[in-house]
Design an enzyme around this catalytic site. Structure first.
Site: not given
Ligand code: ACO
Length: 388
Positions: A267, A324, A228
């Site tokens: 996201h 971010d 987050h």
């Molecule tokens: N890089 C690579 N792969 C990713 C990324 C990423 N940044 N984000 C998601 N994925 C992939 C996951 O590995 C997962 O793959 P799989 O289905 O093969 O296992 C799939 O996409 C789904 O990811 P989840 O984390 O389950 O999806 P969610 O909806 O929970 O994702 C989140 C949202 C937590 C923000 C995620 O994209 C992430 O961790 N991003 C990186 C951290 C980040 O930049 N956070 C800031 C968000 S904006 C904010 O809060 C201000």
């Protein structure tokens, strides 16, 4: 039957994905079209025309202020900047031993001790506390930053805007108009984002009718995580690990090969380009001409990350740049250290948290979801001395 009481078919929404829990008039996040609105105003129009102070008024009061309303609100914000002395003591004591977000969280949780009406729960009082919190988040975070670089506390300057005062208290000298404007824009862009994790956490705490300080403390605790608010610091750390722009593609390829996440992408709601990232990207491009070699290098890395991730995971998986990705290089260009990025996110997000809490309390309902228990039942109790 009451919804959710059928244990045989719990219909679990992992991570509460896709679940609506309330109605709100504060912001709309359109994850399909990449649009964001605060109280009906597009983020692009607010970024172009407004100020952080005015956006705070818009979020907590629900409309743009008249000139008279704005002056009264701004005066109140400026007058609330002073930090109680014992809170400065907490900052002095903790900084260097704990992450700045932990210092901020502890300082905020101690504030009711210095507010004689902390537990008066009228809308007027909660509005007053909100304004005080918006103001003090800036001063406290600047004081933490100051302490982190072993420099003496700088008292707030009431003649300055919120953004300019923050930079003044942090650096001990008045910022240029351009620096203050860049920070003001970043504050606007991060001010509100519907029921994200930290806002939801604020509401969960407040829904028990715990006071505003308790609810906001929960919000700060939740914002810290790298999935987050902590992602901007983590994204910059990743760029520093990449080191040179020409290493970017290999680094990303390796990280994705190891199933690691690339910070600043993806996201829960946006399955397209985050509109805030677009604005920050163009700000960074404008800053390029006058920025340091370090910022130019970080920008080049971020742009190469962006290109590669869009090609690899954008259209196919809906993983696009988020707010971010470009924030770190922008903050670096105005002299803010990475450790302070997430506390600064809290400085921006406090009006959103307060607006949601005030709105939710108008029709409060305890937030209490269900878990579907999958463990065993009726296990025979064995006294400790007889367990193998
Ligand atoms: N890089 C690579 N792969 C990713 C990324 C990423 N940044 N984000 C998601 N994925 C992939 C996951 O590995 C997962 O793959 P799989 O289905 O093969 O296992 C799939 O996409 C789904 O990811 P989840 O984390 O389950 O999806 P969610 O909806 O929970 O994702 C989140 C949202 C937590 C923000 C995620 O994209 C992430 O961790 N991003 C990186 C951290 C980040 O930049 N956070 C800031 C968000 S904006 C904010 O809060 C201000």
């Amino acid at each position: 039957m009451i919804v959710g009481m059928d244990k045989s078919d719990p219909g679990i929404a992992q991570g509460l994905q896709g679940v609506y829990f309330t109605e709100s008039k504060i912001s709309d996040v359109d994850g399909v079209n990449g649009k964001l609105y605060y109280r009906g105003y597009s983020i692009e129009s607010l970024a172009k025309n407004s100020t952080f102070e005015e956006v705070c008024y818009l979020l907590v009061e629900g409309k743009l202020p008249s000139r008279r309303e704005f002056l009264g609100f701004d005066r109140q914000l400026r007058s609330e900047r002073q930090i109680p002395k014992p809170i400065l003591g907490i900052i002095d004591e903790m900084t260097g031993r704990a992450h700045p977000m932990d210092v901020l969280r502890t300082a905020i949780s101690a504030l009711p001790a210095y507010d004689k009406d902390a537990y008066v729960e009228t809308r007027e009082e909660n509005l007053r506390k909100s304004i005080s919190l918006i103001s003090k988040f800036g001063s406290i975070t600047a004081a933490i930053g100051r302490r982190m670089s072993a420099k003496k506390y700088v008292r707030p300057d009431q003649s300055l805007s919120h953004a300019a005062n923050f930079l003044y208290m942090l650096n001990g000298k008045k910022p240029t108009e351009k620096q203050a404007k860049v920070l003001d824009l970043m504050l606007i862009l991060h001010a509100e984002h519907s029921s994200n994790a930290s806002t939801f956490s604020t509401l969960v705490t407040g829904s028990t009718l715990a006071d505003l300080y308790a609810a906001i403390t929960a919000g700060v605790a939740t914002l810290k995580g790298p999935l987050h608010g902590g992602a901007d610091e983590a994204a910059l750390k990743m760029m520093r690990e990449i080191g040179e722009p020409e290493n970017t593609e290999r680094y990303i390829e390796d990280a994705l090969g190891k199933r690691e996440k690339i910070m600043g992408f993806g996201h829960r709601v946006y399955k397209t380009y985050d509109p805030r990232a677009r604005i920050i990207r163009s700000t960074l491009e404008e800053l390029q001409k006058s920025s340091s070699p370090e910022v130019r290098k970080l920008t080049e890395i971020a742009l190469r990350e962006e290109k590669m991730m869009i090609e690899k995971l954008g259209k196919s998986r809906g993983i696009w740049p988020n707010v971010d990705l470009f924030s770190g290089p922008v903050y670096t260009s105005i002299g803010i250290a990475p450790d302070l990025f997430t506390p600064l996110f809290a400085v921006s997000r406090i009006p959103g948290w307060c607006a949601h809490m005030l709105e939710y309390w108008e029709h409060d309902r305890l937030l209490r979801p269900l878990e579907s228990y999958t463990g065993p039942l009726d296990i025979r109790y064995v006294p400790i001395g007889k367990r193998s």
